[in-house]
Design a protein around this motif. Structure first.
Motif, PDB file in Angstrom:
ATOM      1  N   LEU A 182      -8.771  -7.060  -6.021  1.00 50.55           N
ATOM      2  CA  LEU A 182     -10.492  -7.143  -4.712  1.00 50.55           C
ATOM      3  C   LEU A 182     -11.309  -7.482  -4.189  1.00 50.55           C
ATOM      4  O   LEU A 182     -11.765  -6.927  -3.232  1.00 50.55           O
ATOM      5  N   ILE A 183     -10.282  -8.183  -2.880  1.00 55.50           N
ATOM      6  CA  ILE A 183      -9.849  -8.726  -1.759  1.00 55.50           C
ATOM      7  C   ILE A 183      -8.746  -8.413  -1.263  1.00 55.50           C
ATOM      8  O   ILE A 183      -7.348  -8.959  -1.170  1.00 55.50           O
ATOM      9  N   LYS A 184      -8.740  -7.740  -0.309  1.00 54.96           N
ATOM     10  CA  LYS A 184      -7.571  -7.752   0.719  1.00 54.96           C
ATOM     11  C   LYS A 184      -7.757  -7.781   2.193  1.00 54.96           C
ATOM     12  O   LYS A 184      -9.351  -7.665   2.734  1.00 54.96           O
ATOM     13  N   ASP A 185      -6.939  -7.996   3.105  1.00 54.68           N
ATOM     14  CA  ASP A 185      -6.682  -7.946   4.638  1.00 54.68           C
ATOM     15  C   ASP A 185      -6.487  -6.418   5.290  1.00 54.68           C
ATOM     16  O   ASP A 185      -5.552  -5.949   4.356  1.00 54.68           O
ATOM     17  N   THR A 186      -6.815  -5.807   5.785  1.00 54.86           N
ATOM     18  CA  THR A 186      -6.964  -4.389   6.108  1.00 54.86           C
ATOM     19  C   THR A 186      -6.502  -4.325   8.333  1.00 54.86           C
ATOM     20  O   THR A 186      -6.557  -5.360   8.567  1.00 54.86           O
ATOM     21  N   THR A 187      -5.857  -2.975   8.042  1.00 57.15           N
ATOM     22  CA  THR A 187      -5.450  -3.364   9.647  1.00 57.15           C
ATOM     23  C   THR A 187      -6.328  -2.351  10.343  1.00 57.15           C
ATOM     24  O   THR A 187      -7.282  -1.273   9.114  1.00 57.15           O
ATOM     25  N   THR A 188      -6.121  -1.767  11.277  1.00 55.96           N
ATOM     26  CA  THR A 188      -6.742  -0.040  12.192  1.00 55.96           C
ATOM     27  C   THR A 188      -6.135   1.333  11.296  1.00 55.96           C
ATOM     28  O   THR A 188      -6.474   2.267  10.911  1.00 55.96           O
ATOM     29  N   GLN A 189      -4.803   0.529  10.724  1.00 59.48           N
ATOM     30  CA  GLN A 189      -4.151   2.189  10.238  1.00 59.48           C
ATOM     31  C   GLN A 189      -4.215   1.966   9.166  1.00 59.48           C
ATOM     32  O   GLN A 189      -4.151   2.995   8.295  1.00 59.48           O
ATOM     33  N   GLY A 190      -4.901   1.008   8.494  1.00 62.94           N
ATOM     34  CA  GLY A 190      -5.107   0.487   6.771  1.00 62.94           C
ATOM     35  C   GLY A 190      -6.704   1.004   6.587  1.00 62.94           C
ATOM     36  O   GLY A 190      -6.895   1.203   5.507  1.00 62.94           O
ATOM     37  N   PHE A 191      -6.807   0.841   7.435  1.00 62.91           N
ATOM     38  CA  PHE A 191      -8.172   1.031   7.333  1.00 62.91           C
ATOM     39  C   PHE A 191      -9.144   2.467   6.354  1.00 62.91           C
ATOM     40  O   PHE A 191      -9.580   2.227   5.544  1.00 62.91           O
ATOM     41  N   MET A 192      -8.112   3.605   6.435  1.00 59.27           N
ATOM     42  CA  MET A 192      -8.788   4.221   6.145  1.00 59.27           C
ATOM     43  C   MET A 192      -8.338   4.343   4.552  1.00 59.27           C
ATOM     44  O   MET A 192      -9.334   5.104   3.323  1.00 59.27           O
ATOM     45  N   ALA A 193      -6.882   3.631   3.820  1.00 59.36           N
ATOM     46  CA  ALA A 193      -7.271   3.627   2.636  1.00 59.36           C
ATOM     47  C   ALA A 193      -7.568   2.743   1.992  1.00 59.36           C
ATOM     48  O   ALA A 193      -8.370   3.151   0.644  1.00 59.36           O
ATOM     49  N   ASP A 194      -7.460   1.487   2.792  1.00 57.09           N
ATOM     50  CA  ASP A 194      -8.541   0.625   1.670  1.00 57.09           C
ATOM     51  C   ASP A 194      -9.836   0.624   2.352  1.00 57.09           C
ATOM     52  O   ASP A 194     -11.059  -0.019   1.082  1.00 57.09           O
ATOM     53  N   VAL A 195     -10.398   1.229   2.773  1.00 57.69           N
ATOM     54  CA  VAL A 195     -12.191   0.936   2.716  1.00 57.69           C
ATOM     55  C   VAL A 195     -12.064   2.745   2.113  1.00 57.69           C
ATOM     56  O   VAL A 195     -13.575   2.994   1.819  1.00 57.69           O
ATOM     57  N   VAL A 196     -12.106   3.720   3.554  1.00 56.13           N
ATOM     58  CA  VAL A 196     -12.704   4.917   3.095  1.00 56.13           C
ATOM     59  C   VAL A 196     -11.905   5.735   2.478  1.00 56.13           C
ATOM     60  O   VAL A 196     -13.398   6.154   1.270  1.00 56.13           O
ATOM     61  N   GLU A 197     -11.165   5.332   1.820  1.00 57.32           N
ATOM     62  CA  GLU A 197     -10.757   6.557   0.678  1.00 57.32           C
ATOM     63  C   GLU A 197     -10.697   5.470  -0.904  1.00 57.32           C
ATOM     64  O   GLU A 197     -11.317   5.583  -1.461  1.00 57.32           O
TER      65      GLU A 197
END
Length: 305
Positions: free
Chosen positions: A17-32
């Motif tokens: 439910l909770i995680k940190d992300t990066t610019t590279q991971g933003f697509m998978a972690d947020v958008v998708e």
């Protein structure tokens, strides 16, 4: 490099439910991920005091929501690109993504009760958001009327990130900028609206409010204008300028009364200028505003008595 490029997501912090992300991971972690469940993105930095207050509360209410939403945290010192793209100007800033688009948001540290309301409004009792764009607009309008300009700007901005042609959000953002005293930015925002859509009610209302603010900026001191009227009640120019100044200070009722008085004393003054100014007030305030409703009644009473 694409802003929302795919890549290796950051390791979870506090479960799925909770995680940190990066610019590279933003697509998978947020958008998708937001295609499945609403995702909150918490933009923060280690030096930000309010962030240290907000983030633990966010984590708490997200866990208590039991899967209705997820929380993704982004350190803007280490990963500034997404925050810059979304126009984040101060932190903490939180944006809610649904179906791959930002649909709502707020800035600043909120108390736990308001965070729960935010999540309930986003996810709904059954865990699925209904018409999130309309919900975000409703929240933005409420914040604007309450004078919370930072909250209003964040919410209108979230809508525009998802739909740059949303005229209600463009008009609302322009009004927010006007009330913040950023008249040049407000005009630039309105100038982005295509010519064939300038007549939209939200855009026309915002432009009227901007025009009034620009007029008021050139006016004299209120007490000086009031003294001129006291010395000469027929000084319609002073009364007209005082009405503009009063409106700029939020005193809509007295602004209407002074213009009504001009109409009562001399309808033809300045080519019917007082009545025309009242109509501009009504357009700027909107048809349902109490001052508009009261002003229209007063104007009708004078014109048709």
């Amino acid at each position: 490099m694409e802003l929302f490029s795919t890549g290796q997501a950051a390791a979870p912090a506090g479960g799925d439910l909770i995680k940190d992300t990066t610019t590279q991971g933003f697509m998978a972690d947020v958008v998708e991920a937001s295609q499945q469940v609403p995702v909150l993105v918490d933009f923060w930095a280690p030096w930000c005091g309010p962030c240290k207050q907000l983030t633990p509360l966010l984590e708490k209410v997200v866990r208590e929501a039991k899967g209705k939403v997820k929380l993704v945290k982004m350190n803007i010192d280490e990963h500034p690109a997404v925050a810059q793209q979304m126009g984040v100007q101060s932190i903490p800033a939180v944006f809610a993504f649904v179906d791959g688009r930002p649909v709502d948001g707020f800035m600043g540290a909120l108390p736990e009760s308001q965070l729960k309301q935010f999540i309930d409004r986003l996810a709904g009792p059954d865990g699925g958001a209904e018409d999130p764009e309309a919900q975000a607009l409703e929240m933005a309008d409420a914040a604007l009327e309450a004078g919370d300009l930072q909250q209003a700007a964040a919410a209108y901005g979230a809508v525009l990130q998802a739909n740059r042609e949303n005229l209600a959000a463009l008009g609302g953002l322009a009004k927010t900028l006007v009330r913040a005293g950023e008249l040049d930015r407000a005009r630039q925002t309105l100038d982005t609206v295509p010519a064939d859509k300038q007549g939209d009610a939200a855009i026309a209302s915002a432009r009227a409010e901007l025009d009034l603010a620009e007029q008021a900026a050139s006016l004299g001191d209120l007490s000086e204008l009031a003294n001129r009227i006291e010395a000469n009640p027929e000084d319609h120019e002073a009364r007209f300028e005082l009405a503009l100044a009063l409106n700029a200070h939020g005193d809509r009722g007295d602004a209407v009364n002074h213009l009504i008085e001009i109409v009562r004393r001399d309808r033809a003054w300045n080519d019917d200028g007082a009545r025309k100014q009242l109509l501009q007030f009504f357009e700027a305030w909107g048809p349902k505003d109490p001052a508009t409703l009261s002003g229209r009644r007063k104007l009708s009473s004078v014109l048709f008595s």
